[in-house]
Motif scaffolding. Structure first.
Motif, PDB file in Angstrom:
ATOM      1  N   LYS A   2       1.199  -1.427   0.170  1.00 35.43           N
ATOM      2  CA  LYS A   2       0.457  -0.194   0.638  1.00 35.43           C
ATOM      3  C   LYS A   2       0.882   1.303   0.056  1.00 35.43           C
ATOM      4  O   LYS A   2       1.452   1.062   0.854  1.00 35.43           O
ATOM      5  CB  LYS A   2      -1.018  -0.427   1.189  1.00 35.43           C
ATOM      6  N   THR A   4       1.461   4.481   0.419  1.00 34.82           N
ATOM      7  CA  THR A   4       0.503   6.508   0.800  1.00 34.82           C
ATOM      8  C   THR A   4       1.422   7.581   0.893  1.00 34.82           C
ATOM      9  O   THR A   4       2.831   7.805   0.681  1.00 34.82           O
ATOM     10  CB  THR A   4       0.164   6.445   2.418  1.00 34.82           C
ATOM     11  N   VAL A  34      -1.324   9.211  -4.324  1.00 28.66           N
ATOM     12  CA  VAL A  34      -1.787   8.418  -4.907  1.00 28.66           C
ATOM     13  C   VAL A  34      -2.230   8.310  -5.889  1.00 28.66           C
ATOM     14  O   VAL A  34      -3.957   8.233  -5.457  1.00 28.66           O
ATOM     15  CB  VAL A  34      -0.925   7.161  -3.777  1.00 28.66           C
ATOM     16  N   GLN A  37      -1.372   2.259  -7.232  1.00 29.06           N
ATOM     17  CA  GLN A  37      -1.159   1.306  -6.213  1.00 29.06           C
ATOM     18  C   GLN A  37       0.339   0.993  -6.796  1.00 29.06           C
ATOM     19  O   GLN A  37       0.608  -0.777  -5.772  1.00 29.06           O
ATOM     20  CB  GLN A  37      -1.842   0.569  -5.182  1.00 29.06           C
ATOM     21  N   SER A  38       0.183   0.396  -8.289  1.00 27.48           N
ATOM     22  CA  SER A  38       1.231  -0.254  -8.344  1.00 27.48           C
ATOM     23  C   SER A  38       2.107   0.563  -9.792  1.00 27.48           C
ATOM     24  O   SER A  38       1.000   1.273 -10.773  1.00 27.48           O
ATOM     25  CB  SER A  38       1.121  -1.852  -8.849  1.00 27.48           C
TER      26      SER A  38
END
Length: 60
Positions: A2, A4, A34, A37-38
């Protein structure tokens, strides 16, 4: 994993966005956000976080 951004610490320098624009975007408020997430481009997000001058990127 995750990702952030601590918005209270971020100074909006844009280094994260220039390193991985798939994941980070400096919005109109001058703060990095963000947006994914990848990173499909294969960037090492831990290195991107470590390069942040105010250490506001957290990866857990």
């Amino acid at each position: 994993m995750k990702i952030t951004v601590d918005v209270s610490t971020c100074v909006g320098c844009g280094l994260c966005e220039s390193s991985c624009p798939e994941v980070f975007k400096v919005e109109g408020d001058g703060i990095a956000h963000v947006i994914a997430q990848s990173c499909k481009e294969g960037h090492n997000l831990k290195e991107v976080a470590e390069s942040c001058p105010v250490n506001c990127i957290n990866i857990s």
